[in-house]
Scaffold this motif. Structure first.
Motif, PDB file in Angstrom:
ATOM      1  N   ASN A 192     -21.158 -13.174   0.770  1.00  0.00           N
ATOM      2  CA  ASN A 192     -20.739 -13.897  -0.423  1.00  0.00           C
ATOM      3  C   ASN A 192     -19.550 -14.788  -0.077  1.00  0.00           C
ATOM      4  O   ASN A 192     -18.533 -14.308   0.424  1.00  0.00           O
ATOM      5  CB  ASN A 192     -20.364 -12.863  -1.495  1.00  0.00           C
ATOM      6  N   ILE A 193     -19.668 -16.069  -0.376  1.00  0.00           N
ATOM      7  CA  ILE A 193     -18.613 -17.029  -0.024  1.00  0.00           C
ATOM      8  C   ILE A 193     -17.292 -16.685  -0.704  1.00  0.00           C
ATOM      9  O   ILE A 193     -16.236 -16.732  -0.086  1.00  0.00           O
ATOM     10  CB  ILE A 193     -19.050 -18.462  -0.375  1.00  0.00           C
ATOM     11  N   SER A 194     -17.343 -16.340  -1.984  1.00  0.00           N
ATOM     12  CA  SER A 194     -16.101 -16.027  -2.712  1.00  0.00           C
ATOM     13  C   SER A 194     -15.377 -14.843  -2.096  1.00  0.00           C
ATOM     14  O   SER A 194     -14.148 -14.862  -1.941  1.00  0.00           O
ATOM     15  CB  SER A 194     -16.413 -15.728  -4.184  1.00  0.00           C
ATOM     16  N   LEU A 195     -16.127 -13.813  -1.738  1.00  0.00           N
ATOM     17  CA  LEU A 195     -15.505 -12.647  -1.100  1.00  0.00           C
ATOM     18  C   LEU A 195     -14.945 -13.011   0.266  1.00  0.00           C
ATOM     19  O   LEU A 195     -13.859 -12.557   0.645  1.00  0.00           O
ATOM     20  CB  LEU A 195     -16.514 -11.506  -0.962  1.00  0.00           C
ATOM     21  N   ALA A 196     -15.667 -13.832   1.013  1.00  0.00           N
ATOM     22  CA  ALA A 196     -15.196 -14.236   2.339  1.00  0.00           C
ATOM     23  C   ALA A 196     -13.901 -15.025   2.246  1.00  0.00           C
ATOM     24  O   ALA A 196     -12.975 -14.823   3.042  1.00  0.00           O
ATOM     25  CB  ALA A 196     -16.275 -15.060   3.052  1.00  0.00           C
ATOM     26  N   VAL A 197     -13.810 -15.915   1.261  1.00  0.00           N
ATOM     27  CA  VAL A 197     -12.581 -16.709   1.075  1.00  0.00           C
ATOM     28  C   VAL A 197     -11.421 -15.793   0.701  1.00  0.00           C
ATOM     29  O   VAL A 197     -10.317 -15.907   1.246  1.00  0.00           O
ATOM     30  CB  VAL A 197     -12.797 -17.803   0.007  1.00  0.00           C
ATOM     31  N   GLY A 198     -11.653 -14.866  -0.213  1.00  0.00           N
ATOM     32  CA  GLY A 198     -10.606 -13.927  -0.614  1.00  0.00           C
ATOM     33  C   GLY A 198     -10.148 -13.064   0.546  1.00  0.00           C
ATOM     34  O   GLY A 198      -8.946 -12.848   0.751  1.00  0.00           O
ATOM     35  N   GLU A 199     -11.111 -12.563   1.325  1.00  0.00           N
ATOM     36  CA  GLU A 199     -10.761 -11.742   2.483  1.00  0.00           C
ATOM     37  C   GLU A 199     -10.015 -12.567   3.530  1.00  0.00           C
ATOM     38  O   GLU A 199      -9.135 -12.059   4.214  1.00  0.00           O
ATOM     39  CB  GLU A 199     -12.011 -11.132   3.110  1.00  0.00           C
ATOM     40  N   GLY A 200     -10.380 -13.834   3.659  1.00  0.00           N
ATOM     41  CA  GLY A 200      -9.675 -14.714   4.589  1.00  0.00           C
ATOM     42  C   GLY A 200      -8.213 -14.848   4.209  1.00  0.00           C
ATOM     43  O   GLY A 200      -7.327 -14.845   5.070  1.00  0.00           O
ATOM     44  N   ALA A 201      -7.956 -14.972   2.907  1.00  0.00           N
ATOM     45  CA  ALA A 201      -6.571 -15.051   2.434  1.00  0.00           C
ATOM     46  C   ALA A 201      -5.828 -13.754   2.742  1.00  0.00           C
ATOM     47  O   ALA A 201      -4.685 -13.782   3.209  1.00  0.00           O
ATOM     48  CB  ALA A 201      -6.540 -15.345   0.934  1.00  0.00           C
ATOM     49  N   LEU A 202      -6.468 -12.610   2.488  1.00  0.00           N
ATOM     50  CA  LEU A 202      -5.846 -11.318   2.798  1.00  0.00           C
ATOM     51  C   LEU A 202      -5.549 -11.193   4.295  1.00  0.00           C
ATOM     52  O   LEU A 202      -4.464 -10.766   4.685  1.00  0.00           O
ATOM     53  CB  LEU A 202      -6.765 -10.170   2.380  1.00  0.00           C
ATOM     54  N   ALA A 203      -6.513 -11.568   5.107  1.00  0.00           N
ATOM     55  CA  ALA A 203      -6.331 -11.479   6.556  1.00  0.00           C
ATOM     56  C   ALA A 203      -5.221 -12.409   7.030  1.00  0.00           C
ATOM     57  O   ALA A 203      -4.440 -12.054   7.921  1.00  0.00           O
ATOM     58  CB  ALA A 203      -7.643 -11.808   7.279  1.00  0.00           C
ATOM     59  N   GLY A 204      -5.141 -13.597   6.435  1.00  0.00           N
ATOM     60  CA  GLY A 204      -4.083 -14.546   6.813  1.00  0.00           C
ATOM     61  C   GLY A 204      -2.696 -14.011   6.492  1.00  0.00           C
ATOM     62  O   GLY A 204      -1.782 -14.092   7.326  1.00  0.00           O
ATOM     63  N   VAL A 205      -2.544 -13.463   5.298  1.00  0.00           N
ATOM     64  CA  VAL A 205      -1.246 -12.895   4.909  1.00  0.00           C
ATOM     65  C   VAL A 205      -0.907 -11.702   5.800  1.00  0.00           C
ATOM     66  O   VAL A 205       0.219 -11.565   6.284  1.00  0.00           O
ATOM     67  CB  VAL A 205      -1.255 -12.487   3.415  1.00  0.00           C
ATOM     68  N   ALA A 206      -1.898 -10.843   6.039  1.00  0.00           N
ATOM     69  CA  ALA A 206      -1.649  -9.659   6.865  1.00  0.00           C
ATOM     70  C   ALA A 206      -1.305 -10.040   8.304  1.00  0.00           C
ATOM     71  O   ALA A 206      -0.424  -9.427   8.912  1.00  0.00           O
ATOM     72  CB  ALA A 206      -2.863  -8.738   6.835  1.00  0.00           C
ATOM     73  N   SER A 207      -1.976 -11.061   8.839  1.00  0.00           N
ATOM     74  CA  SER A 207      -1.658 -11.463  10.217  1.00  0.00           C
ATOM     75  C   SER A 207      -0.252 -12.047  10.299  1.00  0.00           C
ATOM     76  O   SER A 207       0.480 -11.792  11.258  1.00  0.00           O
ATOM     77  CB  SER A 207      -2.698 -12.446  10.764  1.00  0.00           C
ATOM     78  N   HIS A 208       0.150 -12.780   9.259  1.00  0.00           N
ATOM     79  CA  HIS A 208       1.525 -13.304   9.219  1.00  0.00           C
ATOM     80  C   HIS A 208       2.529 -12.150   9.164  1.00  0.00           C
ATOM     81  O   HIS A 208       3.519 -12.149   9.900  1.00  0.00           O
ATOM     82  CB  HIS A 208       1.697 -14.227   8.020  1.00  0.00           C
ATOM     83  N   ARG A 209       2.250 -11.185   8.313  1.00  0.00           N
ATOM     84  CA  ARG A 209       3.128 -10.008   8.198  1.00  0.00           C
ATOM     85  C   ARG A 209       3.173  -9.241   9.524  1.00  0.00           C
ATOM     86  O   ARG A 209       4.217  -8.749   9.908  1.00  0.00           O
ATOM     87  CB  ARG A 209       2.698  -9.107   7.044  1.00  0.00           C
ATOM     88  N   SER A 210       2.041  -9.159  10.197  1.00  0.00           N
ATOM     89  CA  SER A 210       1.981  -8.456  11.472  1.00  0.00           C
ATOM     90  C   SER A 210       2.850  -9.161  12.515  1.00  0.00           C
ATOM     91  O   SER A 210       3.624  -8.522  13.233  1.00  0.00           O
ATOM     92  CB  SER A 210       0.537  -8.390  11.959  1.00  0.00           C
ATOM     93  N   LEU A 211       2.729 -10.475  12.579  1.00  0.00           N
ATOM     94  CA  LEU A 211       3.542 -11.248  13.546  1.00  0.00           C
ATOM     95  C   LEU A 211       5.023 -11.189  13.205  1.00  0.00           C
ATOM     96  O   LEU A 211       5.864 -11.296  14.096  1.00  0.00           O
ATOM     97  CB  LEU A 211       3.064 -12.710  13.577  1.00  0.00           C
ATOM     98  N   SER A 212       5.340 -11.014  11.930  1.00  0.00           N
ATOM     99  CA  SER A 212       6.734 -10.926  11.485  1.00  0.00           C
ATOM    100  C   SER A 212       7.287  -9.517  11.595  1.00  0.00           C
ATOM    101  O   SER A 212       8.447  -9.267  11.273  1.00  0.00           O
ATOM    102  CB  SER A 212       6.850 -11.396  10.028  1.00  0.00           C
ATOM    103  N   GLY A 213       6.447  -8.556  11.976  1.00  0.00           N
ATOM    104  CA  GLY A 213       6.882  -7.164  12.081  1.00  0.00           C
ATOM    105  C   GLY A 213       6.985  -6.464  10.761  1.00  0.00           C
ATOM    106  O   GLY A 213       7.641  -5.434  10.639  1.00  0.00           O
ATOM    107  N   LEU A 214       6.324  -6.993   9.722  1.00  0.00           N
ATOM    108  CA  LEU A 214       6.422  -6.430   8.380  1.00  0.00           C
ATOM    109  C   LEU A 214       5.226  -5.598   7.972  1.00  0.00           C
ATOM    110  O   LEU A 214       5.259  -4.916   6.957  1.00  0.00           O
ATOM    111  CB  LEU A 214       6.615  -7.552   7.353  1.00  0.00           C
ATOM    112  N   LEU A 215       4.151  -5.662   8.738  1.00  0.00           N
ATOM    113  CA  LEU A 215       2.929  -4.925   8.380  1.00  0.00           C
ATOM    114  C   LEU A 215       3.064  -3.482   8.813  1.00  0.00           C
ATOM    115  O   LEU A 215       3.321  -3.187   9.980  1.00  0.00           O
ATOM    116  CB  LEU A 215       1.708  -5.567   9.046  1.00  0.00           C
ATOM    117  N   GLN A 216       2.899  -2.600   7.853  1.00  0.00           N
ATOM    118  CA  GLN A 216       2.964  -1.165   8.145  1.00  0.00           C
ATOM    119  C   GLN A 216       1.608  -0.709   8.649  1.00  0.00           C
ATOM    120  O   GLN A 216       0.591  -0.947   8.002  1.00  0.00           O
ATOM    121  CB  GLN A 216       3.329  -0.361   6.881  1.00  0.00           C
ATOM    122  N   GLY A 217       1.547  -0.107   9.821  1.00  0.00           N
ATOM    123  CA  GLY A 217       0.271   0.307  10.403  1.00  0.00           C
ATOM    124  C   GLY A 217       0.009   1.696  10.262  1.00  0.00           C
ATOM    125  O   GLY A 217      -0.325   2.602   9.965  1.00  0.00           O
TER     126      GLY A 217
END
Length: 90
Positions: A65-90
């Protein structure tokens, strides 16, 4: 040095140009866990079982589903930014 942008573009092209659900071979090469359907296993932040590697859309779910893929892309983008910033809790 490994060029993550080239790898990400390659993985995206592979996923978007293929109807198979067991998307990019890059995921297996990196050691990401795959589900029985061939989708990449992710957590709620779309991070795979390999820290710092994220997956979304058709590579990470069966919906197609395109809508779900776009939403997940946004989540992944924010999470990858947080990960690079050391803010993502693993």
């Amino acid at each position: 040095m490994w060029n993550w942008q080239v790898a990400a573009q390659s993985a995206w092209r592979r996923c978007s140009s293929s109807r198979r659900r067991n998307c990019p071979p890059l995921a297996a090469q990196l050691g990401c866990d795959l589900q029985s359907e061939g989708c990449i296993t992710t957590d709620s932040s779309k991070q795979t079982t390999i820290p710092g590697v994220f997956a979304c859309g058709d590579c990470a779910r069966m919906a197609g589903n395109i809508s779900l893929a776009v939403g997940e892309g946004a989540l992944a983008g924010v999470a990858s930014h947080r990960s690079l910033s050391g803010l993502l809790q693993g």
